[in-house]
Design an enzyme around this catalytic site. Structure first.
Site, PDB file in Angstrom:
ATOM      1  N   ILE A 149       1.379  -1.021   0.022  1.00 12.33           N
ATOM      2  CA  ILE A 149      -0.169  -0.185  -0.117  1.00 12.33           C
ATOM      3  C   ILE A 149       1.147   1.662   0.119  1.00 12.33           C
ATOM      4  O   ILE A 149       0.517   2.655  -0.038  1.00 12.33           O
ATOM      5  CB  ILE A 149      -0.917   0.218   1.097  1.00 12.33           C
ATOM      6  CG1 ILE A 149      -0.619   0.163   2.254  1.00 12.33           C
ATOM      7  CG2 ILE A 149      -1.669  -1.285   0.973  1.00 12.33           C
ATOM      8  CD1 ILE A 149      -1.177   0.319   3.878  1.00 12.33           C
ATOM      9  N   ARG A 151       5.357   2.312  -1.134  1.00 14.07           N
ATOM     10  CA  ARG A 151       6.284   3.045  -0.387  1.00 14.07           C
ATOM     11  C   ARG A 151       6.940   3.813  -0.901  1.00 14.07           C
ATOM     12  O   ARG A 151       6.587   5.005  -0.444  1.00 14.07           O
ATOM     13  CB  ARG A 151       7.061   2.339  -2.783  1.00 14.07           C
ATOM     14  CG  ARG A 151       6.023   0.722  -3.110  1.00 14.07           C
ATOM     15  CD  ARG A 151       7.034   0.446  -4.420  1.00 14.07           C
ATOM     16  NE  ARG A 151       5.881  -0.524  -5.340  1.00 14.07           N
ATOM     17  CZ  ARG A 151       6.844  -1.869  -5.285  1.00 14.07           C
ATOM     18  NH1 ARG A 151       7.730  -1.794  -3.823  1.00 14.07           N
ATOM     19  NH2 ARG A 151       5.800  -2.858  -5.340  1.00 14.07           N
ATOM     20  N   GLY A 153      11.472   5.156   0.696  1.00 14.73           N
ATOM     21  CA  GLY A 153      12.704   5.513   0.412  1.00 14.73           C
ATOM     22  C   GLY A 153      14.078   4.143   0.635  1.00 14.73           C
ATOM     23  O   GLY A 153      14.820   3.862  -0.516  1.00 14.73           O
ATOM     24  N   ASP A 156       8.694  -0.515   1.945  1.00 16.16           N
ATOM     25  CA  ASP A 156       7.559  -0.892   1.619  1.00 16.16           C
ATOM     26  C   ASP A 156       6.665  -1.081   2.440  1.00 16.16           C
ATOM     27  O   ASP A 156       6.575  -1.937   3.530  1.00 16.16           O
ATOM     28  CB  ASP A 156       7.848  -2.192   0.627  1.00 16.16           C
ATOM     29  CG  ASP A 156       8.406  -1.802  -0.919  1.00 16.16           C
ATOM     30  OD1 ASP A 156       9.130  -1.195  -1.238  1.00 16.16           O
ATOM     31  OD2 ASP A 156       9.588  -3.189  -1.103  1.00 16.16           O
ATOM     32  N   VAL A 157       5.099  -0.459   2.664  1.00 14.46           N
ATOM     33  CA  VAL A 157       4.720  -0.789   3.543  1.00 14.46           C
ATOM     34  C   VAL A 157       3.338  -2.119   2.865  1.00 14.46           C
ATOM     35  O   VAL A 157       2.643  -1.223   1.965  1.00 14.46           O
ATOM     36  CB  VAL A 157       3.658   0.475   3.651  1.00 14.46           C
ATOM     37  CG1 VAL A 157       3.077   0.736   4.846  1.00 14.46           C
ATOM     38  CG2 VAL A 157       4.826   1.318   3.871  1.00 14.46           C
ATOM     39  N   ASP A 267       7.905  14.309   5.310  1.00 18.71           N
ATOM     40  CA  ASP A 267       7.217  13.509   3.816  1.00 18.71           C
ATOM     41  C   ASP A 267       5.375  13.364   3.906  1.00 18.71           C
ATOM     42  O   ASP A 267       5.202  12.476   3.594  1.00 18.71           O
ATOM     43  CB  ASP A 267       7.373  12.446   3.852  1.00 18.71           C
ATOM     44  CG  ASP A 267       7.456  11.191   2.573  1.00 18.71           C
ATOM     45  OD1 ASP A 267       7.409  12.161   1.270  1.00 18.71           O
ATOM     46  OD2 ASP A 267       7.433  10.199   2.521  1.00 18.71           O
TER      47      ASP A 267
END
Length: 460
Positions: A149, A151, A153, A156-157, A267
């Site tokens: 769900i 991405r 640096g 990944d999530v 972010d």
């Protein structure tokens, strides 16, 4: 300020953070101190340290190191984390021809951290869970690509579901060297363990088996980005968009002004705003977040990290990071809520550059998301558009603080600074403002800078 004094100031700040149990460094240092005591007592013929000495190492902190073997492994983490902190000293640009400090990097970090148990090291809170890798793999269907769900640096999530039916988001560090992964993990862990607000994501546990994983609570709604730009966009009525804007602003006020130390998220974007079952926003992903000491007006960074379309001009021109970096990104987020457009579309068109002429003409009907039709509150729309216009100002000095943003969103348009605040702001005319004033900055240069950053990012 010359480079030597900046270096000394940062060293002083590091020492102060070590003494502060409420900072990430303070908590980690306390744990490392206890680990060292445990290690020394088990390998020495001297009498073990008395209870008072050990208690002093634990005073005013939730950190506990109970297992010697785990302590030894986590000690490697702490050393890498400390080394990363020292690397940040080089972010101060040397003046007067002074050479930057040379930091040697250890390339022999041990990547084998399997079998380490979180509760042997930390007891942040009673509700914190220690997940096994099998728990995580079952929840995410062995990290199925279909469950990704987000991405970042370094990570990944994935979305997942626990046996009891609870939805979770698992941030899995997958990129970078072992040193970089360890540094990112500890940096984010040190921040999120001290963040607690209704509008920040709920951290529920970790898994350090088979890699490094951070686990958060997730609702069926997922992220703002998935609802705003995905097939479920119809669910975002105007009232919900307005409440998301206000809640996210409240969360940023907490990070900037309500924490023990100022946190710059770096972010803020639609994908990093999770929505609860009742559409309350929660800021997530603190992987790029920085603690900003009160003595400093800003950080200087040499590595561009974040998301294209949300970068403030002073950041990608000069690497300057402070609260106003988040304010700019929040302004872009407001434009997304208003228009339904992404920060960068498929043709790489910037939402900011597209919206600015319309904002200047106050053409709000041309700005508002067509999918809303006439189903919006005109007064609230005017508040959001005017606030967005202020937040995306080229000059960081002219952008409001997040506490002022909340007042503007609530309709308190008479937000004014006291004479003292105005004087302080004049004295804090830095560096970011002076550099931006020294060049003529326009849309062409903005796009040119984005292109250059994109090239650097793709080449690295």
């Amino acid at each position: 300020m010359n480079s030597a004094s900046a270096h000394d100031l940062r060293l002083l700040e590091v020492d102060k953070e070590k003494q502060d149990p409420k900072s990430p460094r303070g908590a980690l240092e306390a744990c490392l101190t206890r680990c060292s005591i445990s290690s020394a007592s088990s390998s020495s013929d001297d009498p073990p340290p008395n209870r008072e000495a050990i208690d002093n190492a634990d005073a005013d902190t939730d950190v506990q190191c109970k297992n010697h073997r785990a302590s030894s492994n986590w000690g490697k983490f702490f050393k890498l984390w400390k080394r990363r902190s020292m690397k940040r000293l080089s972010s101060f640009p040397p003046l007067s021809g002074a050479a930057p400090p040379i930091i040697k990097q250890n390339k022999s970090a041990d990547p084998n951290m399997n079998g380490m148990v979180l509760h042997d090291i930390y007891d942040f809170q009673s509700s914190l869970q220690n997940f096994s890798i099998s728990d995580i793999e079952i929840a995410t269907d062995n990290f199925s690509p279909e469950n990704i769900i987000g991405r970042g640096g370094y990570a990944d999530v994935y979305q997942g579901i626990l046996p009891e039916g609870k939805l979770i988001a698992v941030k899995r560090l997958t990129k970078g060297t072992p040193d970089e992964q360890t540094a990112e993990f500890l940096s984010e862990l040190g921040i999120i363990a001290h963040v607690d607000h209704p509008n920040t994501a709920k951290f529920i546990g970790c898994c350090i088996e088979g890699g490094m994983h951070l686990v958060f609570r997730l609702s069926p709604l997922g992220s703002l980005g998935s609802l705003l730009h995905g097939p479920s966009k119809y669910k975002l009525t105007w009232s919900r968009r307005y409440n998301v804007a206000l809640g996210t602003a409240d969360g940023l006020v907490y990070l900037h002004e309500g924490c023990q130390r100022r946190i710059i998220h770096r972010d803020i974007k639609a994908d990093n705003i999770l929505l609860t079952e009742d559409f309350q926003p929660q800021i997530c992903d603190f992987g790029l977040a920085k603690w900003l000491p009160k003595q400093l007006t800003h950080h200087n960074v040499s590595k561009f990290e974040g998301t294209f379309g949300y970068f403030a001009p002073e950041y990608f021109m000069h690497g300057i990071v402070d609260e106003k970096t988040d304010v700019f990104a929040f302004g872009v987020l407001l434009l997304e809520l208003i228009t339904g457009h992404p920060a960068l579309d498929e043709s790489q068109q910037s939402l900011v550059l597209w919206a600015k002429p319309l904002l200047e003409r106050k053409a709000i009907k041309e700005l508002v998301d067509p999918s809303l039709g006439d189903e919006y509150n005109r007064e609230e729309l005017i508040r959001l558009t005017s606030t967005a216009s202020l937040c995306i100002d080229q000059s960081s000095l002219l952008r409001p603080r997040m506490s002022q943003v909340v007042e503007l969103l609530l309709g308190h348009e008479d937000v004014v600074m006291t004479p003292r605040e105005a004087k302080i702001k004049m004295m804090q005319r830095t560096y970011s403002e002076e550099l931006l004033d020294s060049v003529e900055y326009n849309s062409t240069k903005y796009l040119g800078d984005l292109d250059r950053i994109r090239e650097v990012a793709l080449a690295s």
